[in-house]
Scaffold this motif. Structure first.
Motif: not given
Lengths: 305, 443
Positions: B171, B316-318, B320, B386, B389, B391-392
């Motif tokens: 992650t 950065e876990e967010n 994509g 991603y 979900d 994520k950016y």
């Protein structure tokens, strides 16, 4: 023999043929002259003009004066590539000509299989520069790998690599020219030298070299211009890498020669095409001046037979 | 009398050869003016394509379009390495390309005087997102992104499982590093490595000087709110860049010294032959790995996915995948009005008609148009997942790179010195920061 020569000379000189030729020569010149103008004079003039312009494509050039030349002189990368090219030219002219002359000399000494050697030595010259560059980069990398390094690791590797490549490619060609020169050294002179008790070395220095001076002129001319104009091999072997950093916070490609520098400048952006053109004009003047100076210099040393 | 006869004969011979010469030239010239003649009536399209692999598909599509509408479409392909020089030459001709590629900021700088502002055209109305367009300072749309690509770390889920991990275990950078180093520690027992070779040979070094370097670039530009090409960069995230790079080269199938000569093909083969779990590359690898019979890897698509490149940046876990494009169409503003109209009609047809969208989906994957067909490519599915979900998207910040080829070559050179020749990382930083300033000033 002599008589036949005379008759054919008479035929060409007969007024029947010579007069219309004389009268109509502009028409006979025309096709070649037109081709020369279209293919050389016009692009050259346009290139000159474009070096004073800002342009994306030649059609839309906009005149800006000598700004491109000022920029070219201020370009550290361009100045560096000039020095690098000059150093390369000196080394490669010496190496190629010394090797080519030596091999040619050996191959005219009645060695067995001389013809086979000549053919084999000439062959590298038939391969294109880009292909050679990639092949040799693989060879060099393969060898350097044994020593835990690679071609792009040091500037000097790239320099000597290119010297080796160019020697390998050009020696054969120059060798052929030298062989032709060596074969036309008059036998009677050699014999006279022998009778006068000259040893091999003396014969080489006093008789052979002065007599092949015209071959030396042409070979040095070719190697000189080839070294300055070198592009394909440079692009394929190192592409100008590795990079060095200046104190001013800029970067310089340390194995980039003039032609490659000009090429890269041209395709940097729309603002740099005029600059590249200005560099190219300076490049032309440089090569032309050097080549003419060299021709003058070596011609003086030639012996009239 | 005789004299005259000879000179007449000679003159005759001369004029024949001259005419023959002209005739030869005229052949190609006629071709050109022929196009011109037709273009007056209906307009014609001349597309200078830059993807050799898609050349045949474009030719076929062009033929179909001509059959349907009678409008002539000429497609010429110049490989990306020669694209700029071909375009420069072709643009100078009387029958210049009406449709061409403008891929990034640098290209816009060079060609913007030749790019039609597409803002009010039909093709823009068909777009599903304007994310991939190249725009000017006053809202001009110089080029329309017609497809996009995603890159990240292609992962072999099967091998990952053999090593005892799931994709969901990774992650962030710390977990990626843990997994990779664990695999390296058990390399002999497992029979595979963590990463494929990170070859810096010039044909594929863009994977790192372009795509990997996009990570520090993206985060720096995001922090600084950069929206157009900056004159200088700070390299604020280069330590993160170093962390990933070290991870790549110390957990790979080869030793760092070999990197200078390792090619992208070798790296791809290592992944295809299951010698490594991770392979940093993009969505375009799908065909090579899964469907291309001549390559022969024929991997199972279900085993594959793509994960983001993690480099230890906060939050950065967010993140994509890195989505963006260098595939943008520009329409030649200097072409005749009929040709411009014909070109606009053609590209609209490509992105709306059944034939067009099918071809685009096959060749380019997902396209940012309303009528797009869904591609099979698992990597795009990952990219979409991603986004779904929440994520950016990591955009392609490297499209701002000044004089991109030279800048990248500089960075690669320094990376090579660092990885394989005992060079200092400081030089990579210099190449990145000073190199940027140098190339910006040079352009």
């Amino acid at each position: 023999m002599k008589r036949r020569k005379k008759t054919s000379a008479v035929a060409v000189n007969s007024r029947l043929i010579s007069r219309p030729i004389r009268r109509c020569f502009p028409i006979f010149m025309l096709p070649t002259f037109a081709a020369f103008c279209i293919g050389f004079i016009w692009p050259f003039a346009q290139g000159m003009y474009l070096s004073f312009c800002n342009f994306t494509i030649p059609k839309d050039a906009e005149f800006i004066g000598i700004g491109n030349y000022v920029k070219a002189f201020a370009d550290a990368g361009f100045r560096y590539s000039f020095l690098y090219t000059a150093a390369f030219a000196v080394v490669s002219i010496l190496a190629i000509n010394i090797f080519a002359f030596t091999i040619a000399y050996l191959l005219t000494q009645n060695i067995k299989g001389a013809n086979l050697f000549r053919t084999v030595f000439f062959m590298p010259n038939l391969i294109g520069g880009i292909v050679l560059g990639y092949i040799w980069s693989m060879i060099f990398d393969g060898i350097l790998k044994k020593y835990g390094t690679f071609l792009l690791a040091e500037t000097s590797y790239g320099f000597w690599g290119l010297i080796i490549l160019m020697c390998w490619q050009q020696i054969g060609y120059m060798m052929i020219i030298y062989i032709a020169g060596l074969q036309s050294v008059p036998e009677d002179m050699m014999e006279a030298a022998k009778i006068d008790g000259a040893n091999k070395w003396q014969t080489l220095i006093r008789i052979t070299i002065p007599n092949v001076m015209s071959s030396i002129t042409i070979c040095i001319f070719l190697t000189l211009t080839n070294s300055f104009k070198l592009f394909d091999q440079n692009l394929a072997l190192t592409g100008g890498m590795p990079v060095a950093f200046t104190d001013a916070g800029t970067t310089i490609n340390t194995t980039e020669m003039l032609a490659l520098n000009i090429y890269k400048t041209f395709y940097t952006s729309a603002n740099t095409r005029g600059l590249a053109q200005a560099k190219a004009v300076m490049f032309f003047v440089l090569v032309a001046v050097l080549a003419i100076a060299q021709l003058r210099f070596t011609r003086e040393k030639e012996v009239q037979q | 009398m005789k004299k005259k006869l000879v000179s007449t004969l000679l003159l005759g011979a001369l004029s024949v050869s001259l005419l023959a010469g002209c005739g030869g030239n005229g052949g190609s010239g006629d071709g050109g003016s022929d196009d011109g003649g037709k273009s007056d009536a209906k307009g014609s399209v001349y597309y200078l394509n830059f993807k050799p692999e898609a050349d045949q598909a474009w030719q076929d599509l062009a033929k179909k379009y001509t059959e349907e509408t009678g409008v002539e479409v000429k497609v010429v392909t110049a490989a990306s390495g020669e694209y700029e020089s071909t375009l420069t030459t072709e643009m100078g001709k009387s029958s210049a390309p009406t449709l061409f590629q403008v891929g990034n900021d640098q290209a816009v700088n060079t060609w913007k005087n030749y790019c039609l502002d597409l803002a009010d055209t039909d093709i823009v109305k068909e777009l599903s997102t304007d994310e991939f367009n190249l725009t000017g300072d006053n809202g001009e749309i110089y080029a329309v992104g017609y497809c996009y690509e995603a890159f990240g770390i292609i992962t072999n889920k099967k091998l990952l499982k053999e090593a005892g991990y799931e994709v969901s275990d990774i992650t962030d950078f710390a977990s990626l590093k843990k997994v990779a180093e664990d695999i390296t520690a058990r390399k002999d027992e497992l029979g595979f490595s963590a990463f494929t070779s990170a070859g810096l040979e010039s044909s594929s070094s863009w994977r790192f000087s372009g795509h990997l370097a996009n990570m520090p670039m993206f985060y720096e530009f995001r922090d600084d709110g950069v929206t157009k090409q900056p004159a200088t960069v700070t390299g604020a995230y280069l330590d993160n860049f170093k962390d990933v790079w070290d991870l790549y080269i110390n957990n790979a199938t080869c030793t760092p010294v070999e990197l200078a000569t390792k090619t992208g093909d070798e790296s791809e083969a290592e992944f295809g032959q299951e010698q490594a779990v991770f392979f940093q590359n993009g969505s375009w690898e799908y065909a090579n790995l899964v469907t291309d019979e001549t390559k022969g890897f024929m991997m199972n698509a279900d085993d594959l996915t793509m994960i983001p490149i993690y480099c230890g940046v906060e939050g950065e876990e967010n993140a994509g995948l890195c989505c963006g494009t260098e595939n943008c169409w520009a329409v030649n503003s200097q072409a005749s009005e009929a040709d411009i109209q014909a070109t606009l009609d053609f590209i609209k047809w490509v992105v709306t008609s059944d034939e067009g969208t099918t071809m685009m989906a096959e060749q380019f994957g997902p396209i940012p148009f309303k009528n797009a067909k869904e591609p099979e490519n698992v990597f795009f599915k990952a990219a979409d997942q991603y986004i779904e979900d929440g994520k950016y998207v990591v955009s392609w910040a490297f499209n701002y790179t000044p004089n991109v080829d030279d800048w990248r070559a500089t960075v690669v050179s320094a990376m090579l010195q660092y990885s394989s020749n005992g060079g200092s990382w400081d030089n990579v930083v210099k190449a990145y920061v000073d190199g940027w300033a140098t190339q910006y000033a040079a352009q």
